[in-house]
Each structure stands twice: as C-alpha cells, then as structure tokens.
Design a protein around this motif. Structure first.
Motif: not given
Length: 130
Positions: A29-30, A62-71
């Motif tokens: 965000v920002a 605010v910003n719907t673009r996300v990433a999720l990482e699992a390892d």
C-alpha cells in the motif's frame, strides 16, 4: 552431489498448498510492502484465510493485489509455491459457506471472523534438491 531444480506443475502447486497450514501474505500500500503470516486453506482453485479488523484487512481493502507464499525445507529439499492474485473480503452467504467448508483451522482461535478469498492470476512453484 548435483543440485536439481524442478518447476512444479499447477496441480502439484495446489497439492502442496493443500498440505500446508501456514504461509505468508504479501501486500503493498502506497509503495510500502508488508508481509503477514497467515493460516490458510486451499480449495476449489482459491486460497482462503480469516482475519480481524486491523492493518492486514485495511491493506487488502486498499490494494486487492496480493501474493501468498508457502514453503517447506529440510537439509535435502526446499519447496516453495507462490500465488499471485486478487484478494476479496467475503460478505455473501454462498461465499462464506464455501470458505467455512474448507475446514480452515487457525493456530490461534482469537476471534478472527472476516474471511478473505484470493483468486489466483498465477501460481508457480519450485522444488530444489541437494
């Protein structure tokens, strides 16, 4: 000993995600990136997590673009799967029922009552062996 890198298929990525209880949610965000540990569930081509009002929820709104990482890693093997997509705060009964049906169990039962669904734009994974 020769190191090997294997690119996971989409099906293998989903299988890996279904077997992991925790990942990291990345938001921005920002121009300020943030990373949050989350308990999650993968089902029906989506990733679901629960949260409560706070910075994580505000950032997703605010910003719907996300990433999720699992390892997962061991001395011999390291695997990582990354989902990039759009997060949506769930409000409709049918969406909430689908989220509840995942059987998600949070590490802390601390009143998290807001469901979020990530719809992937991309999913990728790699497995590295020594």
């Amino acid at each position: 000993m020769t190191a090997e890198t294997v690119t996971l298929t989409e099906d293998a990525c989903w299988e890996f995600l279904r077997d992991r209880p925790v990942g990291r949610l990345a938001t921005a965000v920002a121009g300020e990136p943030d990373i949050f540990p989350v308990s999650f569930a993968a089902a029906d081509g989506h990733v679901y997590f629960r949260t409560y009002p706070g910075s994580k929820l505000v950032e997703v709104a605010v910003n719907t673009r996300v990433a999720l990482e699992a390892d997962e890693w061991s001395p011999e093997v390291a695997t990582s799967v990354v989902v990039k997509g759009t997060a949506e705060i769930l409000e409709h009964d049918a969406d909430l029922a689908a989220a509840e049906a995942t059987g998600l169990v949070s590490y802390q039962d601390d009143g998290k009552n807001v469901w979020v669904r990530i719809t992937p734009a991309t999913i990728s994974g790699r497995r590295l062996t020594r």
